[in-house]
Design an enzyme around this catalytic site. Structure first.
Site, PDB file in Angstrom:
ATOM      1  N   GLU A  99       0.821  -1.199   0.000  1.00  0.00           N
ATOM      2  CA  GLU A  99       0.000   0.000   0.000  1.00  0.00           C
ATOM      3  C   GLU A  99       0.858   1.253   0.000  1.00  0.00           C
ATOM      4  OE1 GLU A  99      -4.151  -1.159   1.892  1.00  0.00           O
ATOM      5  OE2 GLU A  99      -2.647  -0.827   3.414  1.00  0.00           O
ATOM      6  N   CYS A 112       3.579   8.498   1.253  1.00  0.00           N
ATOM      7  CA  CYS A 112       4.126   7.513   2.192  1.00  0.00           C
ATOM      8  C   CYS A 112       4.206   6.179   1.444  1.00  0.00           C
ATOM      9  CB  CYS A 112       3.177   7.422   3.390  1.00  0.00           C
ATOM     10  SG  CYS A 112       3.640   6.155   4.571  1.00  0.00           S
ATOM     11  N   CYS A 119       6.407  -7.273   7.034  1.00  0.00           N
ATOM     12  CA  CYS A 119       7.524  -6.793   7.855  1.00  0.00           C
ATOM     13  C   CYS A 119       7.902  -7.899   8.830  1.00  0.00           C
ATOM     14  CB  CYS A 119       7.117  -5.542   8.631  1.00  0.00           C
ATOM     15  SG  CYS A 119       8.508  -4.745   9.485  1.00  0.00           S
ATOM     16  N   CYS A 123       6.618  -5.489  15.693  1.00  0.00           N
ATOM     17  CA  CYS A 123       6.263  -4.484  16.709  1.00  0.00           C
ATOM     18  C   CYS A 123       4.820  -4.748  17.149  1.00  0.00           C
ATOM     19  CB  CYS A 123       6.415  -3.074  16.154  1.00  0.00           C
ATOM     20  SG  CYS A 123       8.117  -2.725  15.665  1.00  0.00           S
ATOM     21  N   CYS A 126       1.651  -2.644  15.720  1.00  0.00           N
ATOM     22  CA  CYS A 126       1.580  -2.324  14.292  1.00  0.00           C
ATOM     23  C   CYS A 126       0.875  -3.443  13.537  1.00  0.00           C
ATOM     24  CB  CYS A 126       2.988  -2.127  13.736  1.00  0.00           C
ATOM     25  SG  CYS A 126       3.001  -1.763  11.964  1.00  0.00           S
ATOM     26  N   GLY A 179       6.809  -2.236   5.989  1.00  0.00           N
ATOM     27  CA  GLY A 179       8.177  -2.736   5.914  1.00  0.00           C
ATOM     28  C   GLY A 179       9.186  -1.913   6.680  1.00  0.00           C
ATOM     29  N   GLU A 180      10.364  -2.506   6.867  1.00  0.00           N
ATOM     30  CA  GLU A 180      11.482  -1.839   7.537  1.00  0.00           C
ATOM     31  C   GLU A 180      12.514  -1.496   6.453  1.00  0.00           C
ATOM     32  OE1 GLU A 180      12.643  -0.509  10.423  1.00  0.00           O
ATOM     33  OE2 GLU A 180      14.418  -0.216   9.188  1.00  0.00           O
ATOM     34  N   SER A 233      11.760   5.119  15.209  1.00  0.00           N
ATOM     35  CA  SER A 233      10.612   4.725  16.020  1.00  0.00           C
ATOM     36  C   SER A 233      11.085   4.399  17.439  1.00  0.00           C
ATOM     37  CB  SER A 233       9.942   3.498  15.387  1.00  0.00           C
ATOM     38  OG  SER A 233       9.406   3.862  14.134  1.00  0.00           O
ATOM     39  N   LEU A 234      10.964   5.368  18.326  1.00  0.00           N
ATOM     40  CA  LEU A 234      11.481   5.182  19.690  1.00  0.00           C
ATOM     41  C   LEU A 234      10.411   4.526  20.581  1.00  0.00           C
ATOM     42  CD1 LEU A 234      13.915   5.668  21.533  1.00  0.00           C
ATOM     43  CD2 LEU A 234      13.013   7.949  22.024  1.00  0.00           C
ATOM     44  N   HIS A 235       9.303   5.189  20.762  1.00  0.00           N
ATOM     45  CA  HIS A 235       8.100   4.632  21.405  1.00  0.00           C
ATOM     46  C   HIS A 235       8.198   4.351  22.901  1.00  0.00           C
ATOM     47  CE1 HIS A 235       6.567   4.557  17.429  1.00  0.00           C
ATOM     48  NE2 HIS A 235       7.168   3.459  17.042  1.00  0.00           N
ATOM     49  N   CYS A 353      -1.097   5.763  10.117  1.00  0.00           N
ATOM     50  CA  CYS A 353       0.128   5.040  10.510  1.00  0.00           C
ATOM     51  C   CYS A 353      -0.218   3.715  11.168  1.00  0.00           C
ATOM     52  CB  CYS A 353       0.913   5.819  11.556  1.00  0.00           C
ATOM     53  SG  CYS A 353       1.302   7.465  11.084  1.00  0.00           S
TER      54      CYS A 353
HETATM   55  N1  SAH Z   1       9.420   0.133   9.933  1.00  0.00           N
HETATM   56  C1  SAH Z   1       9.614   1.551   9.968  1.00  0.00           C
HETATM   57  C2  SAH Z   1       8.605   2.368   9.174  1.00  0.00           C
HETATM   58  C3  SAH Z   1       7.154   1.996   9.205  1.00  0.00           C
HETATM   59  S1  SAH Z   1       5.961   2.583  10.309  1.00  0.00           S
HETATM   60  C4  SAH Z   1       9.626   2.015  11.400  1.00  0.00           C
HETATM   61  O1  SAH Z   1       9.384   1.214  12.286  1.00  0.00           O
HETATM   62  O2  SAH Z   1       9.942   3.185  11.643  1.00  0.00           O
HETATM   63  C5  SAH Z   1       5.888   4.297  10.452  1.00  0.00           C
HETATM   64  C6  SAH Z   1       5.549   4.710  11.885  1.00  0.00           C
HETATM   65  O3  SAH Z   1       4.219   4.349  12.288  1.00  0.00           O
HETATM   66  C7  SAH Z   1       6.499   4.062  12.869  1.00  0.00           C
HETATM   67  O4  SAH Z   1       6.946   4.993  13.805  1.00  0.00           O
HETATM   68  C8  SAH Z   1       5.596   3.046  13.513  1.00  0.00           C
HETATM   69  O5  SAH Z   1       6.087   2.666  14.764  1.00  0.00           O
HETATM   70  C9  SAH Z   1       4.282   3.795  13.583  1.00  0.00           C
HETATM   71  N2  SAH Z   1       3.150   2.905  13.833  1.00  0.00           N
HETATM   72  C10 SAH Z   1       3.051   1.586  13.604  1.00  0.00           C
HETATM   73  N3  SAH Z   1       1.846   1.121  13.985  1.00  0.00           N
HETATM   74  C11 SAH Z   1       1.152   2.164  14.457  1.00  0.00           C
HETATM   75  C12 SAH Z   1      -0.177   2.317  14.959  1.00  0.00           C
HETATM   76  N4  SAH Z   1      -1.009   1.295  15.023  1.00  0.00           N
HETATM   77  N5  SAH Z   1      -0.561   3.558  15.315  1.00  0.00           N
HETATM   78  C13 SAH Z   1       0.275   4.607  15.200  1.00  0.00           C
HETATM   79  N6  SAH Z   1       1.525   4.524  14.726  1.00  0.00           N
HETATM   80  C14 SAH Z   1       1.974   3.314  14.362  1.00  0.00           C
END
Ligand code: SAH
Length: 379
Positions: A99, A112, A119, A123, A126, A179-180, A233-235, A353
């Site tokens: 997508e 995007c 992937c 995570c 996601c 994807g990463e 992506s720190l989180h 996202c």
């Molecule tokens: N794999 C890469 C890029 C893809 S995701 C990465 O991890 O950075 C792009 C962003 O969306 C990342 O920061 C990811 O953590 C965030 N993301 C993933 N699932 C999400 C969700 N359900 N709600 C909000 N953000 C999310």
């Protein structure tokens, strides 16, 4: 640089950065400047038919038509959100799909794009993770997304007074789809070069952003290859919590990851790293988390982008309340850490996202060609 021509298969020119294209036209007996002419047709004018490239010699065009092609991914479905966000489901092969999402704003248009089918990183918050990993996209498939979206958007474009003749709908590209990207380093790096090349899409390097979950060795490698903007992506502010959300943290913990980020900024003369931080109710959104983030990031070339969690079927997480998100942001700002809240776009078409190619578990099937498949698609 060598160019491999697999059997009789025509080479997809969308997969060749400038040096590769020069080598390719060399194999056809042409001079390197022909590659730049070709790029102007392909990327400057969105042309895919060699016969239309009238300033190329006729013989060369015939040769190209036999040996090469300009072929973007095929569109399976196109959707439009009530807020103007667009989402396309693209065929990756006879059974798989990816997508891409276009987010129009007042002063810019962001595309995007995806870098892999599925992937592998798993995570927990996601939806792409639920699908597992299928394969890397080729450079042509990554570049082809931008090429295709530009063409689709140009079709609908109605010039407004004051628009420049070379109007482009896409001003920014973010590798934040499925994807990463750093796990597909080999194919992603040439694509990044095509995005920023002035004979390519000619997008400023600050307007191309690669987002990674934190593959530390590849961040060092990336610093040597290109200089696009980096998002990470720190989180979570602690290893204990981050490891539950982003499992790759067990291999590359936060301290190592941040070292790699500061190195990247030093090497690239960049401004700052954007740290993405998904806001999960009761999980990582408490004042103590904000304070711990301040200890990690204050005084560093960093900004935080808070992303309200986007739910998908089967998830146990909930989005933090608006009040909690605002409080979190204000705590960061008051302690000198730059923080913004990402506006959620395209939610009604599952384009936000973390929602891409979601619904793997809802047993949705889709007809692609004559095959029924079970990939992640919205009904
Ligand atoms: N794999 C890469 C890029 C893809 S995701 C990465 O991890 O950075 C792009 C962003 O969306 C990342 O920061 C990811 O953590 C965030 N993301 C993933 N699932 C999400 C969700 N359900 N709600 C909000 N953000 C999310």
């Amino acid at each position: 640089m060598s160019v491999e021509i697999a059997g009789r298969e025509r080479v997809n020119l969308l997969g060749l950065e400038r040096a590769g294209l020069e080598a390719f036209v060399g194999t056809l007996g042409s001079k390197p400047f022909r590659a730049r002419q070709l790029m102007q047709w392909m990327y400057g004018r969105g042309e895919s038919r060699f016969e239309a490239m009238t300033d190329l010699a006729r013989d060369f065009r015939v040769l190209l038509a036999g040996r090469a092609q300009i072929r973007p991914p095929e569109i399976v479905t196109a959707q439009r959100s009530s807020d103007g966000t667009r989402k396309w489901l693209l065929r990756a092969d006879s059974v798989q799909a990816i997508e891409m999402v276009y987010i129009p704003e007042e002063s810019r248009g962001t595309l995007c794009i995806s870098s892999q089918v599925g992937c592998a990183l798993d995570c927990s918050f996601c939806s792409t993770a639920q699908q597992g990993f299928n394969r890397n996209l080729t450079t042509a498939e990554i570049v082809g997304q931008v090429w295709l979206a530009e063409r689709e958007l140009a079709r609908e474009y109605v010039p407004a007074p004051g628009d420049s003749p070379g109007h482009r709908a896409i001003t920014n590209v973010v590798l934040m789809g499925m994807g990463e990207p750093l796990a597909n380093f080999r194919n992603v790096v040439p694509a990044l070069r095509i995005f920023t090349d002035d004979f390519g899409f000619d997008i400023s390097r600050r307007r191309v952003t690669l987002s990674t979950s934190g593959l530390v060795p590849q961040i060092y490698k990336l610093a040597e290859e290109v200089n696009v903007a980096l998002a990470v992506s720190l989180h979570a502010p602690t290893d204990e919590l981050r490891s539950t959300l982003v499992p790759i943290n067990r291999k590359h913990p936060i301290a190592e990851l941040l070292e790699a980020c500061w190195h990247y900024i030093d090497e690239q003369n960049g401004r700052s790293v954007t740290f993405e931080y998904v806001m999960l109710d009761g999980v990582n959104d408490q004042p103590e988390h904000a304070r711990a983030l301040v200890r990690l990031l204050r005084g560093r070339p960093a900004k935080l982008n808070l992303i309200p969690f986007n739910p998908f079927p089967g998830t146990l997480y909930r989005r933090s309340s608006t009040a909690a998100i605002l409080r979190f942001r204000d705590e960061l700002l008051s302690q000198g850490v730059l923080a913004t809240i990402r506006r959620t776009r395209g939610e009604d078409i599952d384009a936000a996202c973390g929602q891409l190619a979601g619904r793997v578990n809802d047993r949705t099937t889709v007809r692609l060609g004559n095959k029924l498949i079970g990939v992640a698609v919205q009904s």
